[in-house]
Scaffold this motif. Structure first.
Motif, PDB file in Angstrom:
ATOM      1  N   ASP A   3      40.298  40.292  49.405  1.00 36.66           N
ATOM      2  CA  ASP A   3      39.703  41.554  48.956  1.00 36.66           C
ATOM      3  C   ASP A   3      40.739  42.535  48.413  1.00 36.66           C
ATOM      4  O   ASP A   3      40.381  43.597  47.920  1.00 36.66           O
ATOM      5  N   MET A   4      42.020  42.203  48.527  1.00 36.65           N
ATOM      6  CA  MET A   4      43.072  43.086  48.026  1.00 36.65           C
ATOM      7  C   MET A   4      43.223  42.875  46.520  1.00 36.65           C
ATOM      8  O   MET A   4      43.433  41.748  46.077  1.00 36.65           O
ATOM      9  N   PRO A   5      43.102  43.942  45.756  1.00 37.21           N
ATOM     10  CA  PRO A   5      43.251  43.789  44.303  1.00 37.21           C
ATOM     11  C   PRO A   5      44.631  43.236  43.934  1.00 37.21           C
ATOM     12  O   PRO A   5      45.638  43.630  44.507  1.00 37.21           O
ATOM     13  N   LYS A   6      44.673  42.331  42.970  1.00 29.72           N
ATOM     14  CA  LYS A   6      45.929  41.725  42.530  1.00 29.72           C
ATOM     15  C   LYS A   6      46.917  42.768  42.025  1.00 29.72           C
ATOM     16  O   LYS A   6      48.123  42.622  42.185  1.00 29.72           O
ATOM     17  N   VAL A   7      46.417  43.835  41.451  1.00 28.70           N
ATOM     18  CA  VAL A   7      47.281  44.860  40.884  1.00 28.70           C
ATOM     19  C   VAL A   7      48.175  45.506  41.939  1.00 28.70           C
ATOM     20  O   VAL A   7      49.277  45.945  41.622  1.00 28.70           O
ATOM     21  N   VAL A   8      47.745  45.546  43.191  1.00 25.16           N
ATOM     22  CA  VAL A   8      48.563  46.135  44.253  1.00 25.16           C
ATOM     23  C   VAL A   8      49.877  45.356  44.383  1.00 25.16           C
ATOM     24  O   VAL A   8      50.947  45.947  44.502  1.00 25.16           O
ATOM     25  N   ASN A  66      52.260  37.069  46.828  1.00 20.77           N
ATOM     26  CA  ASN A  66      50.798  37.166  46.939  1.00 20.77           C
ATOM     27  C   ASN A  66      50.174  35.941  47.603  1.00 20.77           C
ATOM     28  O   ASN A  66      48.962  35.878  47.749  1.00 20.77           O
ATOM     29  N   LYS A  85      31.873  52.448  45.738  1.00 25.14           N
ATOM     30  CA  LYS A  85      32.973  52.063  46.608  1.00 25.14           C
ATOM     31  C   LYS A  85      32.700  50.692  47.214  1.00 25.14           C
ATOM     32  O   LYS A  85      31.610  50.432  47.703  1.00 25.14           O
ATOM     33  N   ARG A  86      33.710  49.832  47.147  1.00 26.95           N
ATOM     34  CA  ARG A  86      33.574  48.478  47.670  1.00 26.95           C
ATOM     35  C   ARG A  86      33.907  48.446  49.151  1.00 26.95           C
ATOM     36  O   ARG A  86      34.912  49.003  49.571  1.00 26.95           O
ATOM     37  N   ARG A 100      48.194  37.390  50.202  1.00 29.61           N
ATOM     38  CA  ARG A 100      47.269  38.447  49.793  1.00 29.61           C
ATOM     39  C   ARG A 100      45.868  38.195  50.343  1.00 29.61           C
ATOM     40  O   ARG A 100      45.313  37.114  50.217  1.00 29.61           O
ATOM     41  N   GLU A 109      51.260  43.592  42.072  1.00 23.94           N
ATOM     42  CA  GLU A 109      52.029  43.819  40.850  1.00 23.94           C
ATOM     43  C   GLU A 109      52.804  45.116  40.941  1.00 23.94           C
ATOM     44  O   GLU A 109      53.926  45.222  40.466  1.00 23.94           O
TER      45      GLU A 109
END
Length: 69
Positions: A60-65, A54, A2-3, A57, A67
């Motif tokens: 630390d927030m994943p780019k996929v979120v 984004n 876990k990050r 953004r 998307e």
């Protein structure tokens, strides 16, 4: 594994009852944002409108979120 997301100097806080609101077109570009969103973003309204959402953004927030949104 876990990050762990650590606080940084870019964090902003707002009061209970305040809402951040933004709207995008179908390509994810900002077409509307309320004053609280503008204030918390650190950008002017002119800098936000027409830009990809984004732009605000967290690193630390994943780019996929974004998307998925």
């Amino acid at each position: 594994m876990k990050r762990k997301i650590l606080p940084n100097n870019n964090q902003k806080f707002f009061n209970d009852g305040q809402m951040i609101i933004s709207k995008t077109d179908t390509t994810g570009k900002i077409i509307y944002c309320n004053r609280i969103f503008i204030s918390l973003s650190g950008y002017s309204e002119e800098e936000l409108l027409g830009k990809p959402h984004n732009i605000v953004r967290h690193p630390d927030m994943p780019k996929v979120v974004f998307e998925l949104l």
